[in-house]
Design a protein around this motif. Structure first.
Motif, PDB file in Angstrom:
ATOM      1  N   ILE A 285       0.827  -1.205   0.000  1.00  0.00           N
ATOM      2  CA  ILE A 285       0.000   0.000   0.000  1.00  0.00           C
ATOM      3  C   ILE A 285       0.866   1.262   0.000  1.00  0.00           C
ATOM      4  CG2 ILE A 285      -1.637   1.334   1.391  1.00  0.00           C
ATOM      5  CD1 ILE A 285      -3.075  -1.239   2.012  1.00  0.00           C
ATOM      6  N   LYS A 286       2.003   1.205   0.692  1.00  0.00           N
ATOM      7  CA  LYS A 286       2.916   2.349   0.645  1.00  0.00           C
ATOM      8  C   LYS A 286       3.456   2.559  -0.766  1.00  0.00           C
ATOM      9  CE  LYS A 286       4.550   2.769   5.403  1.00  0.00           C
ATOM     10  NZ  LYS A 286       5.713   2.656   6.330  1.00  0.00           N
TER      11      LYS A 286
ATOM     12  N   CYS B 225      -0.914 -15.643   1.357  1.00  0.00           N
ATOM     13  CA  CYS B 225      -2.098 -14.950   1.880  1.00  0.00           C
ATOM     14  C   CYS B 225      -1.838 -13.448   1.975  1.00  0.00           C
ATOM     15  CB  CYS B 225      -2.457 -15.496   3.265  1.00  0.00           C
ATOM     16  SG  CYS B 225      -3.209 -17.130   3.266  1.00  0.00           S
ATOM     17  N   GLY B 226      -0.626 -13.096   2.388  1.00  0.00           N
ATOM     18  CA  GLY B 226      -0.276 -11.686   2.491  1.00  0.00           C
ATOM     19  C   GLY B 226      -0.279 -10.988   1.147  1.00  0.00           C
ATOM     20  N   MET B 227       0.218 -11.661   0.112  1.00  0.00           N
ATOM     21  CA  MET B 227       0.231 -11.070  -1.220  1.00  0.00           C
ATOM     22  C   MET B 227      -1.191 -10.834  -1.728  1.00  0.00           C
ATOM     23  SD  MET B 227       3.439 -10.675  -2.041  1.00  0.00           S
ATOM     24  CE  MET B 227       3.622 -10.634  -3.821  1.00  0.00           C
ATOM     25  N   ALA B 228      -2.067 -11.819  -1.498  1.00  0.00           N
ATOM     26  CA  ALA B 228      -3.460 -11.656  -1.915  1.00  0.00           C
ATOM     27  C   ALA B 228      -4.121 -10.510  -1.155  1.00  0.00           C
ATOM     28  CB  ALA B 228      -4.222 -12.959  -1.686  1.00  0.00           C
TER      29      ALA B 228
ATOM     30  N   LEU C  31      -5.807  -6.824  -2.525  1.00  0.00           N
ATOM     31  CA  LEU C  31      -7.256  -6.729  -2.344  1.00  0.00           C
ATOM     32  C   LEU C  31      -7.649  -5.604  -1.392  1.00  0.00           C
ATOM     33  CD1 LEU C  31      -8.198 -10.520  -2.079  1.00  0.00           C
ATOM     34  CD2 LEU C  31      -8.735  -8.974  -3.972  1.00  0.00           C
ATOM     35  N   ALA C  32      -6.820  -5.354  -0.376  1.00  0.00           N
ATOM     36  CA  ALA C  32      -7.162  -4.355   0.632  1.00  0.00           C
ATOM     37  C   ALA C  32      -7.078  -2.951   0.046  1.00  0.00           C
ATOM     38  CB  ALA C  32      -6.230  -4.487   1.833  1.00  0.00           C
ATOM     39  N   LYS C  33      -8.096  -2.159   0.272  1.00  0.00           N
ATOM     40  CA  LYS C  33      -8.103  -0.789  -0.245  1.00  0.00           C
ATOM     41  C   LYS C  33      -7.320   0.160   0.652  1.00  0.00           C
ATOM     42  CE  LYS C  33     -12.463  -1.112  -2.800  1.00  0.00           C
ATOM     43  NZ  LYS C  33     -13.809  -0.529  -3.005  1.00  0.00           N
TER      44      LYS C  33
ATOM     45  N   ALA D 261      -6.698  -5.207   9.765  1.00  0.00           N
ATOM     46  CA  ALA D 261      -7.850  -5.802  10.442  1.00  0.00           C
ATOM     47  C   ALA D 261      -8.120  -7.212   9.931  1.00  0.00           C
ATOM     48  CB  ALA D 261      -9.084  -4.919  10.241  1.00  0.00           C
ATOM     49  N   LEU D 262      -8.067  -7.399   8.615  1.00  0.00           N
ATOM     50  CA  LEU D 262      -8.308  -8.726   8.049  1.00  0.00           C
ATOM     51  C   LEU D 262      -7.191  -9.700   8.420  1.00  0.00           C
ATOM     52  CD1 LEU D 262      -9.655  -7.729   4.514  1.00  0.00           C
ATOM     53  CD2 LEU D 262     -10.955  -8.672   6.442  1.00  0.00           C
ATOM     54  N   THR D 263      -5.975  -9.189   8.538  1.00  0.00           N
ATOM     55  CA  THR D 263      -4.871 -10.043   8.981  1.00  0.00           C
ATOM     56  C   THR D 263      -5.117 -10.563  10.386  1.00  0.00           C
ATOM     57  OG1 THR D 263      -3.256  -8.916   7.589  1.00  0.00           O
ATOM     58  CG2 THR D 263      -2.414 -10.088   9.499  1.00  0.00           C
TER      59      THR D 263
END
Length: 247
Positions: free
Chosen positions: A73-74, A145-148, A152-154, A161-163
């Motif tokens: 995201i950064k 899972c982290g890559m997905a 996906l996370a906006k 939170a999903l993590t």
């Protein structure tokens, strides 16, 4: 690709927060649970150690997802992703460059936590080949899972939170906090659909039953399937992630 991987690895080594989540906090949890709940669980010392050390190793390996989400995201919001997309670098090379350093971090985490278990609690290691291959499978699914999640996370907060849901929910339902046989039957059935459960079961087979690679092939296969689904998801949704990137 190599330049991206080296840059990402350098950033990870300088991230003190990552070292806390990856090494210090898991050790605190391992010591605390073995000290406080050892007698109340009524297990043999070896069984207790094999439940808790690998259990918390599996749980905290999924926390690498937070670092992956933040990194992606950064890059997206700083314009780095857009600049990289304008170069001849392929999507796969970009992904590998970002992904492999996190795989290395998780593998180092597993080595440190298992080494701590051996030195402090005489954790049996069993077959080294089966243990190593299973650890690679765990690193693959956790970082996958982290890559997905990263594409996906906006927002960063959504990804974190999903993590938490995946790491803590998977730990609770996957039998990482207590043996699956102590859980209600419904939860035992749910556990079998989670990679956390299969990672721990594989470790217990190797550590307690002296299992070989042939004995943990099912656990390994399920970890690879989960990880592959996540990586494919990340690649499929990468164009959407790229469209959100600031130029």
């Amino acid at each position: 690709m190599n330049a991206i991987a080296l840059l990402e690895l350098k950033k990870k080594t300088q991230d003190k927060g990552l070292w806390f989540w990856t090494f210090l906090l898991p050790i605190i949890f391992i010591v605390g649970f073995i000290t406080l709940f050892g007698e109340s669980m009524g297990a043999e010392p070896e069984q207790l150690v094999v439940q808790i050390v690998p259990g918390y190793t599996v749980m905290f390996s999924f926390y690498i997802m937070i670092s992956i989400v933040i990194a992606f995201i950064k890059d997206r919001d700083s314009g780095m992703t857009a600049r990289m997309a304008s170069t001849p670098l392929s999507r796969m090379e970009y992904f590998l460059g970002k992904w492999l350093p996190f795989v290395a971090v998780v593998l180092l985490q597993i080595i440190v936590l298992f080494g701590f278990g051996v030195v402090v609690y005489d954790l049996p290691l069993g077959d080294p080949v089966a243990l190593a291959v299973l650890s690679v499978g765990l690193a693959f699914v956790a970082t996958g899972c982290g890559m997905a999640m990263a594409v996906l996370a906006k927002t960063e907060n959504m990804g974190i939170a999903l993590t938490q849901v995946i790491a803590l929910g998977g730990a609770m339902l996957g039998g990482l906090w207590m043996p699956v046989e102590f859980m209600p039957e419904v939860m035992q059935n749910i556990a079998r659909f989670l990679p956390h459960y299969w990672a721990l079961e594989g470790y217990k087979t190797v550590l307690l039953e002296q299992g070989t690679l042939l004995d943990v092939w099912a656990s390994l296969a399920i970890l690879v399937v989960f990880g592959t689904i996540c990586i494919v998801t990340a690649l499929v949704f990468y164009p959407r992630y790229l469209r959100q990137a600031k130029s």
